[in-house]
Design an enzyme around this catalytic site. Structure first.
Site, short mmCIF file in Angstrom:
data_model
loop_
_atom_site.label_atom_id
_atom_site.label_comp_id
_atom_site.label_asym_id
_atom_site.label_seq_id
_atom_site.Cartn_x
_atom_site.Cartn_y
_atom_site.Cartn_z
N HIS A 234 -3.24 -11.52 -1.90
CA HIS A 234 -2.41 -12.73 -1.84
C HIS A 234 -2.14 -13.16 -3.28
CE1 HIS A 234 -0.66 -16.31 -0.31
NE2 HIS A 234 -1.70 -16.95 0.17
N HIS A 274 5.30 -6.54 0.81
CA HIS A 274 5.18 -7.88 1.36
C HIS A 274 5.09 -7.80 2.87
CE1 HIS A 274 5.96 -12.14 2.06
NE2 HIS A 274 5.59 -12.30 0.82
N ASP A 325 4.84 -11.77 -7.52
CA ASP A 325 3.74 -11.65 -8.46
C ASP A 325 4.00 -10.61 -9.55
OD1 ASP A 325 2.00 -13.57 -7.38
OD2 ASP A 325 1.54 -12.21 -5.72
N1 COA Z 1 0.99 -0.12 -2.69
C1 COA Z 1 0.91 1.05 -2.03
N2 COA Z 1 1.27 1.19 -0.75
C2 COA Z 1 1.72 0.09 -0.12
C3 COA Z 1 1.83 -1.15 -0.74
C4 COA Z 1 1.43 -1.24 -2.08
N3 COA Z 1 1.51 -2.39 -2.74
N4 COA Z 1 2.29 -2.06 0.14
C5 COA Z 1 2.48 -1.41 1.28
N5 COA Z 1 2.14 -0.11 1.12
C6 COA Z 1 2.21 0.94 2.12
C7 COA Z 1 1.00 0.90 3.02
O1 COA Z 1 -0.06 1.67 2.49
C8 COA Z 1 1.56 1.48 4.29
O2 COA Z 1 1.66 2.86 4.14
P1 COA Z 1 1.27 3.82 5.34
O3 COA Z 1 2.23 3.48 6.44
O4 COA Z 1 1.44 5.18 4.78
O5 COA Z 1 -0.14 3.47 5.68
C9 COA Z 1 2.98 0.92 4.31
O6 COA Z 1 3.32 0.69 2.97
C10 COA Z 1 3.11 -0.35 5.12
O7 COA Z 1 2.30 -1.31 4.51
P2 COA Z 1 1.41 -2.37 5.27
O8 COA Z 1 0.02 -2.27 4.74
O9 COA Z 1 1.63 -2.27 6.74
O10 COA Z 1 2.03 -3.70 4.80
P3 COA Z 1 1.38 -5.06 5.08
O11 COA Z 1 2.47 -5.91 5.59
O12 COA Z 1 0.17 -5.01 5.91
O13 COA Z 1 0.88 -5.46 3.64
C11 COA Z 1 0.69 -6.44 1.58
C12 COA Z 1 1.53 -6.33 2.85
C13 COA Z 1 1.28 -7.53 0.70
C14 COA Z 1 -0.78 -6.78 1.93
C15 COA Z 1 0.75 -5.08 0.86
O14 COA Z 1 2.09 -4.77 0.57
C16 COA Z 1 -0.09 -5.07 -0.40
O15 COA Z 1 -1.30 -4.86 -0.32
N6 COA Z 1 0.53 -5.32 -1.58
C17 COA Z 1 -0.20 -5.39 -2.82
C18 COA Z 1 -0.80 -6.77 -3.01
C19 COA Z 1 0.23 -7.80 -3.40
O16 COA Z 1 1.06 -7.58 -4.25
N7 COA Z 1 0.11 -8.98 -2.75
C20 COA Z 1 1.00 -10.09 -3.01
C21 COA Z 1 1.87 -10.32 -1.81
S1 COA Z 1 3.07 -11.58 -2.14
#
Ligand code: COA
Length: 383
Positions: A234, A274, A325
């Site tokens: 987050h 996201h 971010d």
């Molecule tokens: N880096 C690498 N892979 C990523 C990614 C990232 N930042 N964000 C998503 N993915 C990948 C996932 O591994 C998944 O791949 P897969 O299908 O091969 O397993 C796919 O994209 C779908 O992602 P998912 O985890 O379902 O997305 P989510 O909606 O659950 O997660 C976040 C959203 C924000 C938690 C995720 O994008 C993340 O961890 N981002 C980094 C942290 C961040 O910047 N947070 C600030 C948010 S405003």
């Protein structure tokens, strides 16, 4: 029997239907902001956030989020006077901060300070709408001094008292650095505060709403929200982005090379992706423009190469776009904030959104208490 009353929710195939992370679950109504992933847009009380960032101060946007309308001139003047009169770091709060190790995470400092401010408030247990708004506005005014003082104490520097002749953003920069910031720096900082102010039912806001739904007080809800914001999935992502840049620079490799290695290790790349936006974060173009301005202002345009390099490599490797971010961390770095202060700046901004949601939740409350599907051992007995 409604699904709410059903103690054993199951879908048609007999298995309990679980939406991990509440993904795709609509929990309640809100009139505060609208995130539209289809059009990559974000509205605060109906206004596009880009327009607000370009034309309004953070103080005006705070009033919009709390009251539903932009303030009249007299209302803004009265609020600004109240905000400026409540900026100084309270002695008890300072004493509590001084008790914390100066190498503890600044989010722990924000969380502790909020708790101390709440415990000592004359309206601590008053959850009437009037008391909630007053406490929200006072906390909004008080948080910059906490954030600024904590960065200074970590660097062995003394507290800088607030200046009542400066607006919110200029004063926060003043209290942190002890010198007046250039107007373009104040403008970029104001933009970041507005973009970070509100984002519907994100994890920390939902945390604040859950706590509020138990009829607990505003400071308890904000304290919990700060805890939720600390995590790198987050708010903590903005500092994690800076660590990524440092890692790539230290390794002396191309961003695409670093990325290939990180993805091979199944690492999440901070500042990308996201839960709601899948085609790009609506706030990024505005923050990216502020980043370009700041790189130019500070004569550090070479940082943009690293920024763009990783962005392009991520697009090619995973087709995943940056979130707010990603540019915000670099903007704060250029301004002189140390990396651990990035998420506390997010706190200072998001106090507006959190407290608007706290008041909305309290105004139409229902205890938030979902169900779980039991997958532990069958019933057994002590012999
Ligand atoms: N880096 C690498 N892979 C990523 C990614 C990232 N930042 N964000 C998503 N993915 C990948 C996932 O591994 C998944 O791949 P897969 O299908 O091969 O397993 C796919 O994209 C779908 O992602 P998912 O985890 O379902 O997305 P989510 O909606 O659950 O997660 C976040 C959203 C924000 C938690 C995720 O994008 C993340 O961890 N981002 C980094 C942290 C961040 O910047 N947070 C600030 C948010 S405003």
């Amino acid at each position: 029997m409604s699904s709410q009353d059903n103690p054993n929710p199951q879908n048609d195939s007999g298995a309990a239907e679980i939406r991990k992370g509440l993904a795709g679950v609509v929990v309640d109504y809100t009139a505060i902001s609208k995130v539209n992933p289809e059009t990559n847009s974000l509205l605060y009380q109906g206004y596009p956030v880009q327009e607000l960032a370009a034309q309004k101060t953070f103080e005006e946007v705070a009033l919009l989020l709390w009251n539903g309308e932009l303030p009249e001139a007299s209302e803004l003047t009265a609020f600004e006077a109240m905000e400026r009169a409540n900026r100084a770091l309270d002695e008890k709060v300072k004493a509590a901060i001084d008790l914390l190790p100066d190498d503890c995470h600044p989010m722990d400092v924000c969380r502790t300070a909020t708790s101390v401010i709440g415990a000592g408030h004359s309206l601590a247990e008053d959850t009437s709408a009037e008391a909630q708004l007053r406490k929200a506005q006072e906390l909004f005014a008080a948080m910059p001094a906490v954030v600024a003082y904590d960065q200074r104490r970590r660097h062995g520097l003394p507290l800088v008292p607030p200046r009542e002749d400066l607006g919110y953003s200029a004063n926060l920069l003043w209290m942190t650095f002890g010198e007046e910031a250039a107007p373009e720096v104040v403008a970029a900082f104001n933009t970041s505060m507005i973009l970070y102010a509100e984002h519907s039912f994100n994890a920390s806001t939902f945390t604040a709403r859950v706590i509020t739904s138990t009829l607990a007080d505003l400071h308890s809800a904000v304290t919990g929200a700060i805890g939720a914001l600390k995590g790198p999935l987050h708010g903590g992502a903005n500092e994690a982005v800076m660590h990524t840049f440092e890692e790539i620079s230290a390794a002396g490799v191309d961003p695409s090379e670093w990325l290939a290695d990180a993805l091979a290790q199944k690492k999440k790349i901070m500042g990308f992706g996201h839960r709601v936006y899948k085609n790009g974060d609506s706030r990024v173009p505005t923050m990216r423009a502020a980043l370009d301005d700041m790189a130019e202002h500070y004569g550090k345009t070479e940082l943009l190469e690293l920024y763009t390099g990783l962005e392009e490599a991520m697009a090619e490797a995973k087709d995943i776009k940056p979130n707010l971010d990603y540019p915000a961390g670099l903007v704060y770095h250029l301004m002189g904030f140390d990396t651990p202060t990035f998420t506390p700046l997010f706190v200072a901004a998001r106090i507006t959104g959190w407290t608007a949601h706290i008041m909305e939740q309290a105004g139409a409350n229902s205890l938030i208490r979902p169900l779980s599907a039991y997958n532990g051992s069958d019933e057994r007995h002590l012999s």
